[in-house]
Design a protein around this motif. Structure first.
Motif, PDB file in Angstrom:
ATOM      1  N   PHE A 156      -5.193 -25.088 -21.305  1.00 35.82           N
ATOM      2  CA  PHE A 156      -5.374 -24.024 -20.308  1.00 35.82           C
ATOM      3  C   PHE A 156      -6.644 -23.226 -20.597  1.00 35.82           C
ATOM      4  O   PHE A 156      -7.487 -23.014 -19.718  1.00 35.82           O
ATOM      5  CB  PHE A 156      -4.144 -23.111 -20.323  1.00 35.82           C
ATOM      6  N   ILE A 157      -6.793 -22.781 -21.848  1.00 34.60           N
ATOM      7  CA  ILE A 157      -7.957 -21.980 -22.232  1.00 34.60           C
ATOM      8  C   ILE A 157      -9.241 -22.790 -22.080  1.00 34.60           C
ATOM      9  O   ILE A 157     -10.275 -22.267 -21.607  1.00 34.60           O
ATOM     10  CB  ILE A 157      -7.813 -21.469 -23.683  1.00 34.60           C
ATOM     11  N   ASN A 158      -9.210 -24.056 -22.437  1.00 32.81           N
ATOM     12  CA  ASN A 158     -10.412 -24.889 -22.346  1.00 32.81           C
ATOM     13  C   ASN A 158     -10.886 -25.023 -20.896  1.00 32.81           C
ATOM     14  O   ASN A 158     -12.080 -24.899 -20.605  1.00 32.81           O
ATOM     15  CB  ASN A 158     -10.134 -26.271 -22.941  1.00 32.81           C
ATOM     16  N   VAL A 159      -9.954 -25.253 -19.981  1.00 25.95           N
ATOM     17  CA  VAL A 159     -10.317 -25.390 -18.569  1.00 25.95           C
ATOM     18  C   VAL A 159     -10.848 -24.065 -18.021  1.00 25.95           C
ATOM     19  O   VAL A 159     -11.837 -24.024 -17.283  1.00 25.95           O
ATOM     20  CB  VAL A 159      -9.111 -25.874 -17.732  1.00 25.95           C
ATOM     21  N   ILE A 160     -10.195 -22.965 -18.396  1.00 30.88           N
ATOM     22  CA  ILE A 160     -10.605 -21.647 -17.909  1.00 30.88           C
ATOM     23  C   ILE A 160     -12.006 -21.276 -18.401  1.00 30.88           C
ATOM     24  O   ILE A 160     -12.857 -20.820 -17.632  1.00 30.88           O
ATOM     25  CB  ILE A 160      -9.589 -20.576 -18.363  1.00 30.88           C
ATOM     26  N   GLU A 161     -12.240 -21.461 -19.693  1.00 31.60           N
ATOM     27  CA  GLU A 161     -13.489 -20.975 -20.283  1.00 31.60           C
ATOM     28  C   GLU A 161     -14.660 -21.935 -20.094  1.00 31.60           C
ATOM     29  O   GLU A 161     -15.816 -21.512 -20.219  1.00 31.60           O
ATOM     30  CB  GLU A 161     -13.279 -20.713 -21.785  1.00 31.60           C
TER      31      GLU A 161
ATOM     32  N   GLU B 232      12.630 -29.068 -11.106  1.00 37.00           N
ATOM     33  CA  GLU B 232      12.208 -27.767 -11.594  1.00 37.00           C
ATOM     34  C   GLU B 232      13.394 -26.983 -12.156  1.00 37.00           C
ATOM     35  O   GLU B 232      14.495 -27.028 -11.614  1.00 37.00           O
ATOM     36  CB  GLU B 232      11.566 -26.960 -10.468  1.00 37.00           C
ATOM     37  N   THR B 233      13.132 -26.235 -13.221  1.00 37.42           N
ATOM     38  CA  THR B 233      14.149 -25.358 -13.784  1.00 37.42           C
ATOM     39  C   THR B 233      14.295 -24.128 -12.884  1.00 37.42           C
ATOM     40  O   THR B 233      13.463 -23.865 -12.013  1.00 37.42           O
ATOM     41  CB  THR B 233      13.762 -24.921 -15.200  1.00 37.42           C
ATOM     42  N   VAL B 234      15.349 -23.347 -13.130  1.00 36.96           N
ATOM     43  CA  VAL B 234      15.591 -22.148 -12.323  1.00 36.96           C
ATOM     44  C   VAL B 234      14.437 -21.157 -12.497  1.00 36.96           C
ATOM     45  O   VAL B 234      13.995 -20.516 -11.536  1.00 36.96           O
ATOM     46  CB  VAL B 234      16.932 -21.490 -12.707  1.00 36.96           C
ATOM     47  N   SER B 235      13.944 -21.035 -13.720  1.00 36.74           N
ATOM     48  CA  SER B 235      12.821 -20.112 -13.959  1.00 36.74           C
ATOM     49  C   SER B 235      11.605 -20.502 -13.128  1.00 36.74           C
ATOM     50  O   SER B 235      10.889 -19.638 -12.605  1.00 36.74           O
ATOM     51  CB  SER B 235      12.448 -20.108 -15.445  1.00 36.74           C
ATOM     52  N   GLU B 236      11.368 -21.792 -12.998  1.00 40.05           N
ATOM     53  CA  GLU B 236      10.242 -22.247 -12.177  1.00 40.05           C
ATOM     54  C   GLU B 236      10.503 -22.007 -10.701  1.00 40.05           C
ATOM     55  O   GLU B 236       9.595 -21.633  -9.945  1.00 40.05           O
ATOM     56  CB  GLU B 236       9.984 -23.725 -12.430  1.00 40.05           C
ATOM     57  N   LEU B 237      11.732 -22.225 -10.274  1.00 41.95           N
ATOM     58  CA  LEU B 237      12.072 -22.055  -8.864  1.00 41.95           C
ATOM     59  C   LEU B 237      11.886 -20.614  -8.405  1.00 41.95           C
ATOM     60  O   LEU B 237      11.495 -20.375  -7.262  1.00 41.95           O
ATOM     61  CB  LEU B 237      13.522 -22.494  -8.625  1.00 41.95           C
ATOM     62  N   VAL B 238      12.166 -19.655  -9.281  1.00 40.35           N
ATOM     63  CA  VAL B 238      12.068 -18.247  -8.871  1.00 40.35           C
ATOM     64  C   VAL B 238      10.684 -17.660  -9.138  1.00 40.35           C
ATOM     65  O   VAL B 238      10.399 -16.534  -8.722  1.00 40.35           O
ATOM     66  CB  VAL B 238      13.134 -17.378  -9.582  1.00 40.35           C
ATOM     67  N   SER B 239       9.816 -18.391  -9.826  1.00 40.51           N
ATOM     68  CA  SER B 239       8.488 -17.859 -10.142  1.00 40.51           C
ATOM     69  C   SER B 239       7.611 -17.848  -8.895  1.00 40.51           C
ATOM     70  O   SER B 239       7.911 -18.499  -7.886  1.00 40.51           O
ATOM     71  CB  SER B 239       7.823 -18.701 -11.234  1.00 40.51           C
ATOM     72  N   TYR B 240       6.509 -17.110  -8.977  1.00 39.23           N
ATOM     73  CA  TYR B 240       5.560 -17.030  -7.849  1.00 39.23           C
ATOM     74  C   TYR B 240       5.057 -18.411  -7.475  1.00 39.23           C
ATOM     75  O   TYR B 240       5.000 -18.773  -6.298  1.00 39.23           O
ATOM     76  CB  TYR B 240       4.382 -16.132  -8.242  1.00 39.23           C
ATOM     77  N   LYS B 241       4.725 -19.225  -8.494  1.00 45.60           N
ATOM     78  CA  LYS B 241       4.274 -20.592  -8.262  1.00 45.60           C
ATOM     79  C   LYS B 241       4.438 -21.367  -9.559  1.00 45.60           C
ATOM     80  O   LYS B 241       4.124 -20.855 -10.639  1.00 45.60           O
ATOM     81  CB  LYS B 241       2.808 -20.611  -7.801  1.00 45.60           C
ATOM     82  N   SER B 242       4.941 -22.600  -9.450  1.00 46.08           N
ATOM     83  CA  SER B 242       5.135 -23.423 -10.640  1.00 46.08           C
ATOM     84  C   SER B 242       4.187 -24.620 -10.606  1.00 46.08           C
ATOM     85  O   SER B 242       3.787 -25.096  -9.537  1.00 46.08           O
ATOM     86  CB  SER B 242       6.592 -23.911 -10.721  1.00 46.08           C
ATOM     87  N   PHE B 243       3.841 -25.093 -11.808  1.00 46.65           N
ATOM     88  CA  PHE B 243       2.908 -26.196 -11.946  1.00 46.65           C
ATOM     89  C   PHE B 243       3.450 -27.182 -12.974  1.00 46.65           C
ATOM     90  O   PHE B 243       4.167 -26.804 -13.898  1.00 46.65           O
ATOM     91  CB  PHE B 243       1.538 -25.686 -12.394  1.00 46.65           C
ATOM     92  N   ILE B 244       3.077 -28.458 -12.817  1.00 44.30           N
ATOM     93  CA  ILE B 244       3.585 -29.484 -13.716  1.00 44.30           C
ATOM     94  C   ILE B 244       3.050 -29.289 -15.126  1.00 44.30           C
ATOM     95  O   ILE B 244       3.757 -29.499 -16.111  1.00 44.30           O
ATOM     96  CB  ILE B 244       3.216 -30.887 -13.187  1.00 44.30           C
ATOM     97  N   THR B 245       1.796 -28.883 -15.223  1.00 47.79           N
ATOM     98  CA  THR B 245       1.167 -28.708 -16.539  1.00 47.79           C
ATOM     99  C   THR B 245       0.400 -27.391 -16.590  1.00 47.79           C
ATOM    100  O   THR B 245       0.019 -26.843 -15.553  1.00 47.79           O
ATOM    101  CB  THR B 245       0.184 -29.852 -16.832  1.00 47.79           C
ATOM    102  N   PRO B 246       0.117 -26.902 -17.803  1.00 46.64           N
ATOM    103  CA  PRO B 246      -0.728 -25.699 -17.941  1.00 46.64           C
ATOM    104  C   PRO B 246      -2.127 -25.897 -17.343  1.00 46.64           C
ATOM    105  O   PRO B 246      -2.723 -24.959 -16.825  1.00 46.64           O
ATOM    106  CB  PRO B 246      -0.798 -25.500 -19.456  1.00 46.64           C
ATOM    107  N   THR B 247      -2.650 -27.127 -17.432  1.00 42.34           N
ATOM    108  CA  THR B 247      -3.970 -27.401 -16.859  1.00 42.34           C
ATOM    109  C   THR B 247      -3.980 -27.120 -15.369  1.00 42.34           C
ATOM    110  O   THR B 247      -4.974 -26.623 -14.821  1.00 42.34           O
ATOM    111  CB  THR B 247      -4.364 -28.864 -17.121  1.00 42.34           C
ATOM    112  N   LYS B 248      -2.871 -27.434 -14.692  1.00 40.28           N
ATOM    113  CA  LYS B 248      -2.792 -27.200 -13.252  1.00 40.28           C
ATOM    114  C   LYS B 248      -2.838 -25.702 -12.928  1.00 40.28           C
ATOM    115  O   LYS B 248      -3.342 -25.310 -11.869  1.00 40.28           O
ATOM    116  CB  LYS B 248      -1.519 -27.826 -12.684  1.00 40.28           C
ATOM    117  N   ILE B 249      -2.294 -24.861 -13.815  1.00 35.66           N
ATOM    118  CA  ILE B 249      -2.400 -23.406 -13.607  1.00 35.66           C
ATOM    119  C   ILE B 249      -3.875 -22.999 -13.644  1.00 35.66           C
ATOM    120  O   ILE B 249      -4.354 -22.246 -12.798  1.00 35.66           O
ATOM    121  CB  ILE B 249      -1.619 -22.624 -14.681  1.00 35.66           C
ATOM    122  N   ALA B 250      -4.592 -23.497 -14.648  1.00 37.26           N
ATOM    123  CA  ALA B 250      -6.013 -23.168 -14.778  1.00 37.26           C
ATOM    124  C   ALA B 250      -6.783 -23.622 -13.542  1.00 37.26           C
ATOM    125  O   ALA B 250      -7.630 -22.888 -13.018  1.00 37.26           O
ATOM    126  CB  ALA B 250      -6.587 -23.825 -16.032  1.00 37.26           C
ATOM    127  N   GLU B 251      -6.483 -24.829 -13.063  1.00 37.33           N
ATOM    128  CA  GLU B 251      -7.170 -25.338 -11.876  1.00 37.33           C
ATOM    129  C   GLU B 251      -6.837 -24.497 -10.648  1.00 37.33           C
ATOM    130  O   GLU B 251      -7.694 -24.266  -9.789  1.00 37.33           O
ATOM    131  CB  GLU B 251      -6.782 -26.797 -11.642  1.00 37.33           C
TER     132      GLU B 251
END
Length: 416
Positions: free
Chosen positions: A168-173, A257-276
């Protein structure tokens, strides 16, 4: 009185052991909750504390034994079926025999555990969590949070050593557009039952400083799909659902998806996808801005070109008009100069004529001309006498004539 018979404790426990092992050696299936697994990696053996609860109260308790060979097989089955290791706080159905040891006491010797039953229990807990959150009006709550157009400051719940966090940090920075983000790591355990308490604690800490952050990212990666049932926990899912900032989840799995993912603002398969996703949010803002800048620049250049053309046209017209005005003003100036010269000469002649007339008048009125006509000037003590009253009999006066002067003595005066 009969003689008291005293047995050594070992004899008593040996007798109990013989009875139990003779009559309770039958293999049975038992439903219980593992309160604490008590696995010892050194030996590989496991001594779970088993309980049965009713209305939250323990009504039965017994220790279990799982020898290393059985534990390895059981744990592998759990991994294959549940994507989970055998752990604390699991409701299980175990295949076991009742044993009694003279030192360690009564226990269940566990031969096998049915992961399908535990899977059903977890699915039941998941369904109950979803139902409860929906009834409380919280299931969609976090999705209603406002994500800024440029989400730059991100609170990250993860572990510094996590591969997912590093990705995640590598993609962001290292983004090629040089978009600038500010991240703050809030360390937490990311799997197993302790994940619930540590992630919840970090969410509460972030909530106290929610004005500093634009969003929260819960990042787990590199651990496969083991230990994810904690994200179906009702308390953790509720904390995410009602969190005052958008929560982005990337816990690294490809199943439901887990319940935590279902109720979150947006869920992603991997941390890299969050960065993207965050980079794309910047794109969504910057691309229209850049396009508008190009359009504004082109429009400004076109406007400048039009203004330059119009200015050149006006300059040309102004030059022609200026020449005409200049020629006209020159002609008028020449005419004025001629008029001034003529008027000046006339004025000089007029003034000269008047000056001559004045000079003649002055000449006629001069004392010389007056004396020439027979008049004289009388002076007493050098002063002209114009009034006889200043004279007294006997005064000496001087009379000036056109030609010459004469002195006289006043005999008498007469006032007319």
């Amino acid at each position: 009185m009969p003689v008291k018979q005293v047995f050594p404790l070992s004899k008593l426990t040996e007798a109990i052991e013989n009875v139990i092992n003779r009559h309770c050696s039958k293999v049975v299936w038992v439903k219980a909750e593992i309160v604490k697994l008590n696995h010892y990696p050194g030996t590989g053996h496991c001594y779970p504390d088993l309980v049965e609860k009713k209305d939250g109260r323990i009504i039965a308790e017994l220790r279990g034994n799982i020898w290393k060979s059985n534990f390895d097989l059981i744990n592998e089955k759990f991994r294959n079926v549940l994507n989970e290791d055998l752990r604390d706080d699991m409701t299980v159905v175990v295949q076991a025999t009742v044993t009694f040891h003279s030192v360690y006491g009564l226990a269940l010797n566990i031969l096998d555990i049915d992961p399908e039953y535990t899977l059903g229990e977890l699915a039941k807990q998941r369904a109950e969590a979803i139902k409860k959150l929906t009834a409380e009006g919280l299931f969609e709550a976090n999705k209603q949070q406002l994500l800024p157009m440029l989400p730059k400051t991100i609170a990250v719940i993860s572990v510094n050593s996590s591969k997912g966090y590093q990705d995640f940090i590598n993609v962001i920075e290292s983004n090629p557009w040089d978009y600038k983000f500010h991240t703050r790591l809030f360390p937490a355990i990311l799997q197993g039952e302790r994940a619930v308490s540590t992630i919840t604690a970090q969410l509460k800490k972030i909530a106290k400083h929610r004005k500093v952050f634009d969003a929260v990212a819960i990042i787990r990666g590199g651990g496969g799909e083991i230990g994810l049932s904690c994200y179906d926990n009702y308390q953790l899912a509720k904390e995410i659902a009602q969190f005052p900032l958008p929560v982005l989840t990337g816990i690294g799995h490809s199943t439901n998806e887990t319940v935590s993912e279902l109720v979150s603002y947006k869920s992603f398969i991997t941390p890299t996808k969050i960065a993207e996703f965050l980079l794309q949010e910047f794109h969504n803002f910057s691309i229209p801005v850049n396009d508008n800048m190009v359009r504004i620049k082109n429009a400004a250049n076109l406007l400048f070109e039009r203004q330059e053309t119009q200015l050149a046209r006006l300059s040309s017209s102004f030059g022609y008009l200026a020449d005409r005005i200049l020629n006209r003003e020159k002609n008028q100036l020449a005419s004025h100069q001629q008029s001034i010269r003529v008027e000046t000469r006339n004025l000089i002649r007029q003034e000269a004529s008047e000056l001559n007339n004045l000079s003649t008048s002055v000449e006629l009125l001069s004392p010389k001309n007056i004396l020439k006509r027979g008049f004289s000037i009388t002076r007493k003590n050098g002063k002209v006498v114009s009034n006889v009253t200043v004279l007294q009999p006997g005064d000496l006066v001087e009379n000036e004539f056109f030609k010459g002067k004469a002195s006289a003595e006043i005999k008498n005066t007469e006032i007319q």
